[in-house]
Design a protein around this motif. Structure first.
Motif, mmCIF file in Angstrom:
data_model
loop_
_atom_site.group_PDB
_atom_site.id
_atom_site.type_symbol
_atom_site.label_atom_id
_atom_site.label_comp_id
_atom_site.label_asym_id
_atom_site.label_seq_id
_atom_site.Cartn_x
_atom_site.Cartn_y
_atom_site.Cartn_z
ATOM 1 N N GLY A 147 -51.064 25.746 34.326
ATOM 2 C CA GLY A 147 -50.687 27.050 34.836
ATOM 3 C C GLY A 147 -49.530 27.707 34.126
ATOM 4 N N SER A 148 -49.223 27.242 32.918
ATOM 5 C CA SER A 148 -48.115 27.816 32.171
ATOM 6 C C SER A 148 -48.637 28.435 30.877
ATOM 7 C CB SER A 148 -47.065 26.732 31.877
ATOM 8 O OG SER A 148 -45.927 27.283 31.257
ATOM 9 N N ARG A 149 -47.742 28.820 29.991
ATOM 10 C CA ARG A 149 -48.109 29.391 28.704
ATOM 11 C C ARG A 149 -47.109 28.936 27.647
ATOM 12 N NH1 ARG A 149 -49.180 35.874 29.820
ATOM 13 N NH2 ARG A 149 -50.515 35.636 31.678
ATOM 14 N N LEU A 150 -47.529 28.991 26.390
ATOM 15 C CA LEU A 150 -46.628 28.763 25.266
ATOM 16 C C LEU A 150 -46.425 30.095 24.558
ATOM 17 C CD1 LEU A 150 -44.970 26.966 23.411
ATOM 18 C CD2 LEU A 150 -47.068 26.398 22.176
ATOM 19 N N ILE A 151 -45.193 30.579 24.562
ATOM 20 C CA ILE A 151 -44.861 31.845 23.906
ATOM 21 C C ILE A 151 -44.454 31.557 22.464
ATOM 22 C CG2 ILE A 151 -43.374 33.873 23.949
ATOM 23 C CD1 ILE A 151 -45.368 33.610 26.310
ATOM 24 N N LEU A 152 -45.103 32.214 21.533
ATOM 25 C CA LEU A 152 -44.827 32.031 20.109
ATOM 26 C C LEU A 152 -44.099 33.253 19.567
ATOM 27 C CD1 LEU A 152 -48.328 30.679 18.979
ATOM 28 C CD2 LEU A 152 -46.323 29.330 19.648
ATOM 29 N N ARG A 153 -43.017 33.014 18.867
ATOM 30 C CA ARG A 153 -42.270 34.080 18.211
ATOM 31 C C ARG A 153 -41.847 33.593 16.818
ATOM 32 N NH1 ARG A 153 -39.996 38.182 21.740
ATOM 33 N NH2 ARG A 153 -41.600 38.469 23.351
ATOM 34 N N ARG A 154 -41.444 34.529 15.971
ATOM 35 C CA ARG A 154 -40.897 34.144 14.670
ATOM 36 C C ARG A 154 -39.684 34.999 14.360
ATOM 37 N NH1 ARG A 154 -45.884 35.983 10.681
ATOM 38 N NH2 ARG A 154 -46.669 37.638 12.051
ATOM 39 N N GLY A 155 -38.781 34.423 13.574
ATOM 40 C CA GLY A 155 -37.552 35.106 13.223
ATOM 41 C C GLY A 155 -36.370 34.168 13.359
ATOM 42 N N ALA A 156 -35.165 34.678 13.166
ATOM 43 C CA ALA A 156 -33.957 33.879 13.345
ATOM 44 C C ALA A 156 -33.869 33.442 14.809
ATOM 45 C CB ALA A 156 -32.731 34.696 12.961
ATOM 46 N N ALA A 157 -33.631 32.153 15.025
ATOM 47 C CA ALA A 157 -33.722 31.592 16.372
ATOM 48 C C ALA A 157 -32.808 32.322 17.355
ATOM 49 C CB ALA A 157 -33.381 30.110 16.333
ATOM 50 N N LEU A 158 -31.565 32.553 16.982
ATOM 51 C CA LEU A 158 -30.637 33.189 17.905
ATOM 52 C C LEU A 158 -31.096 34.595 18.273
ATOM 53 C CD1 LEU A 158 -28.037 33.282 19.499
ATOM 54 C CD2 LEU A 158 -26.818 33.912 17.393
ATOM 55 N N GLU A 159 -31.557 35.355 17.298
ATOM 56 C CA GLU A 159 -31.990 36.723 17.585
ATOM 57 C C GLU A 159 -33.227 36.737 18.476
ATOM 58 O OE1 GLU A 159 -29.973 39.188 16.867
ATOM 59 O OE2 GLU A 159 -28.718 37.559 16.090
ATOM 60 N N VAL A 160 -34.142 35.814 18.229
ATOM 61 C CA VAL A 160 -35.342 35.743 19.064
ATOM 62 C C VAL A 160 -34.968 35.366 20.487
ATOM 63 C CG1 VAL A 160 -37.493 34.483 19.457
ATOM 64 C CG2 VAL A 160 -36.892 35.232 17.148
ATOM 65 N N LEU A 161 -34.082 34.398 20.653
ATOM 66 C CA LEU A 161 -33.681 33.976 21.991
ATOM 67 C C LEU A 161 -32.945 35.093 22.726
ATOM 68 C CD1 LEU A 161 -32.580 30.333 21.164
ATOM 69 C CD2 LEU A 161 -34.578 31.016 22.515
ATOM 70 N N ARG A 162 -32.091 35.806 22.013
ATOM 71 C CA ARG A 162 -31.422 36.949 22.641
ATOM 72 C C ARG A 162 -32.430 37.994 23.122
ATOM 73 N NH1 ARG A 162 -26.574 37.550 18.147
ATOM 74 N NH2 ARG A 162 -24.920 36.518 19.338
ATOM 75 N N ALA A 163 -33.426 38.254 22.301
ATOM 76 C CA ALA A 163 -34.445 39.234 22.688
ATOM 77 C C ALA A 163 -35.214 38.761 23.913
ATOM 78 C CB ALA A 163 -35.397 39.475 21.519
ATOM 79 N N LEU A 164 -35.548 37.475 23.954
ATOM 80 C CA LEU A 164 -36.285 36.933 25.099
ATOM 81 C C LEU A 164 -35.437 36.951 26.368
ATOM 82 C CD1 LEU A 164 -38.161 34.006 23.341
ATOM 83 C CD2 LEU A 164 -39.230 35.932 24.529
ATOM 84 N N VAL A 165 -34.151 36.675 26.232
ATOM 85 C CA VAL A 165 -33.258 36.766 27.391
ATOM 86 C C VAL A 165 -33.271 38.191 27.946
ATOM 87 C CG1 VAL A 165 -30.813 36.782 28.048
ATOM 88 C CG2 VAL A 165 -31.751 34.838 26.790
ATOM 89 N N ALA A 166 -33.205 39.161 27.056
ATOM 90 C CA ALA A 166 -33.218 40.562 27.500
ATOM 91 C C ALA A 166 -34.555 40.929 28.134
ATOM 92 C CB ALA A 166 -32.918 41.472 26.316
ATOM 93 N N GLU A 167 -35.651 40.438 27.594
ATOM 94 C CA GLU A 167 -36.982 40.787 28.104
ATOM 95 C C GLU A 167 -37.292 40.127 29.432
ATOM 96 O OE1 GLU A 167 -39.981 39.959 25.151
ATOM 97 O OE2 GLU A 167 -38.662 40.618 23.537
ATOM 98 N N THR A 168 -36.795 38.926 29.643
ATOM 99 C CA THR A 168 -37.223 38.128 30.803
ATOM 100 C C THR A 168 -36.176 38.021 31.902
ATOM 101 O OG1 THR A 168 -36.393 36.052 29.840
ATOM 102 C CG2 THR A 168 -38.659 36.719 29.278
ATOM 103 N N GLY A 169 -34.934 38.332 31.590
ATOM 104 C CA GLY A 169 -33.869 38.116 32.562
ATOM 105 C C GLY A 169 -33.448 36.665 32.671
ATOM 106 N N ALA A 170 -33.847 35.835 31.720
ATOM 107 C CA ALA A 170 -33.470 34.422 31.738
ATOM 108 C C ALA A 170 -31.960 34.281 31.642
ATOM 109 C CB ALA A 170 -34.145 33.681 30.587
ATOM 110 N N THR A 171 -31.435 33.304 32.358
ATOM 111 C CA THR A 171 -29.996 33.022 32.308
ATOM 112 C C THR A 171 -29.708 31.652 31.706
ATOM 113 O OG1 THR A 171 -30.086 32.148 34.578
ATOM 114 C CG2 THR A 171 -29.492 34.486 34.299
#
Length: 476
Positions: free
Chosen positions: A69-93
């Motif tokens: 019941g889950s998913r694997l999200i695939l992204r590419r790019g500099a790790a920190l920038e991708v994680l920052r973008a995902l934090v902004a998109e998802t509200g993850a803390t």
């Protein structure tokens, strides 16, 4: 918990549900968990075959996550920038991950953790790659172990802790972020026409890994101590591949083998020694991060290694004229793996009979192995070359002919990869010619190549070079 912020679980080399501390801890919070893989500079810097195998691991683990019941999200790019973008998109803390102790990964992760924490994001790393944390294992004087035997004696009876239970469900995100398609990451592209051949020999996924372990314990462990060096036999565990990608945990293997050892099963202790040899390599690389680039023993900096040459290229292409060396190099190119005994033979031939820098061999293995382990690869090459920790004596030079006679007495391994003679190709040999680059211009109908060097003359040349190194005055 309906409005609990999600956890980003950043996956790297930990594609399993069982004994996955970071994954289990995330599930235990009851918060939504978003598994993420990032194709970044560290991934791009790995070899062609490892990247292909990574793509296979991602495909299987993506399906595994979907099944719970889950998913694997695939992204590419500099790790920190991708994680920052995902934090902004998802509200993850929170961003959690399993520790990767490769020097390049440590540098990346240290920077990521500091930046995320500075932004108020929880950044937490978990164990899972090794049995024991390198900073928790020390000699009586407080330093790291530099020799394997004392390391083995210190840890052979140690308890790495209980395995974490399998994760059978994850709370999904309310809204999932976009994911790239796996195909668009083109992880197998560098293999070109060899990709399809190599993929046939891979066994990705946690289920395959667990099956390999069970088969090894039930069918092979009994004779492991005596049969593991026989080149033509299916007598090794085959677990280096799933271990490299975290499709099985070392703790799972350790406890299973210790149980068989307690039963008195022959071969169990020999196997545990091999598992701890992998551990030793990672501990060394953690404490001495230049293990893969510089001679461990600084006196070897003066050794007259040959650099790139036509001989080194013939070694890569399995065209040395030494049948067991050429068979092993073809096995590597076709399957992405090589029997451990064969690895020692081909490494000794390159560094001693051809006096070629061990780093050329290390780089080729790093490009070709689907079970590539940066620490084991570095320590193995330096061990054989004589420049490394706990190294083989300088005068230990593997004779390919005598090694073949001892460990492939019927010639089955050589025939498997070379065929029986001109025009009589084995299936393995046909796969080799189907996989190699066309620019190599190898002709399957050509007669076997003449030996690059007379074995006795090559040994004498190596011993003379080593004698010169030992006789050189010490640097003031």
């Amino acid at each position: 918990m309906s409005d609990a912020p999600p956890i980003l679980l950043w996956l790297r080399r930990d594609f399993r549900l069982h004994d996955h501390p970071a994954l289990a801890a995330a599930r235990a919070t009851g918060r939504p968990v978003i598994p993420v893989f990032i194709s970044d500079a560290v991934v791009a810097g790995s070899g062609a075959a490892p990247r292909l195998r990574l793509g296979l691991a991602l495909a299987v683990f993506g399906a595994t996550l979907a099944a719970i019941g889950s998913r694997l999200i695939l992204r590419r790019g500099a790790a920190l920038e991708v994680l920052r973008a995902l934090v902004a998109e998802t509200g993850a803390t929170s961003v959690w991950w399993s520790r990767d102790l490769d020097p390049a990964a440590i540098a990346r992760d240290t920077a990521v953790k500091a930046a995320l924490k500075a932004a108020g994001i929880e950044a937490r790393s978990f164990p899972g790659q090794l049995l024991f944390a390198p900073w928790e294992v020390a000699t009586k004087t407080g330093g790291p172990y530099r020799v394997y035997t004392p390391f083995w004696k210190a840890l052979r009876g140690a308890d790495p802790g209980a395995e974490v239970e399998v994760v059978s469900e994850l709370r999904p995100a309310t809204t999932w972020p976009d994911s790239e398609n796996l195909e668009d990451l083109a992880l197998g592209a560098a293999m070109n026409r060899g990709a399809a051949v190599l993929a046939r020999h891979a066994a990705p996924g946690e289920s395959a890994a667990q099956a390999r372990l069970a088969d090894f314990l039930d069918r092979k462990l009994l004779a492991y101590g005596t049969a593991r060096d026989l080149l033509a036999e299916d007598a090794t565990s085959g677990l280096s591949e799933p271990l490299a990608w975290g499709e099985i945990s070392p703790r799972r293997i350790w406890h299973a083998a210790q149980a068989r050892r307690a039963e008195g099963l022959p071969g169990a202790e020999d196997f545990l020694r091999e598992l701890l040899w992998r551990e030793f390599a990672w501990h060394l690389m953690y404490h001495f991060p230049t293990l893969g680039q510089a001679n461990w023993r600084p006196e070897w900096d003066a050794f007259p290694w040959r650099g790139e040459s036509a001989d080194a290229e013939r070694w890569r292409r399995g065209q040395t004229g030494e049948p067991v060396v050429d068979a092993a190099m073809r096995e590597l190119y076709v399957t992405g793996r090589m029997h451990n005994r064969a690895r020692m033979i081909v490494a000794s031939y390159l560094t001693k009979h051809l006096l070629t820098d061990w780093r050329l061999g290390l780089a080729w293995f790093a490009d070709c192995l689907i079970d590539h382990d940066p620490a084991a690869n570095a320590m193995g090459w330096q061990w054989v070359a004589g420049s490394g920790p706990d190294a083989a004596p300088y005068f230990r030079i593997f004779n390919p002919a005598s090694q073949a006679a001892k460990f492939d007495p019927e010639g089955r391994y050589r025939r498997r990869w070379l065929g029986a003679g001109r025009g009589d190709l084995s299936p393995g040999a046909r796969d080799f010619f189907a996989a190699v680059p066309r620019r190599w211009q190898l002709d399957p109908a050509a007669p076997p190549p003449a030996p690059l060097v007379d074995l006795a003359a090559g040994r004498a040349r190596a011993l003379a070079a080593y004698a010169g190194l030992r006789a050189a005055p010490e640097t003031p």
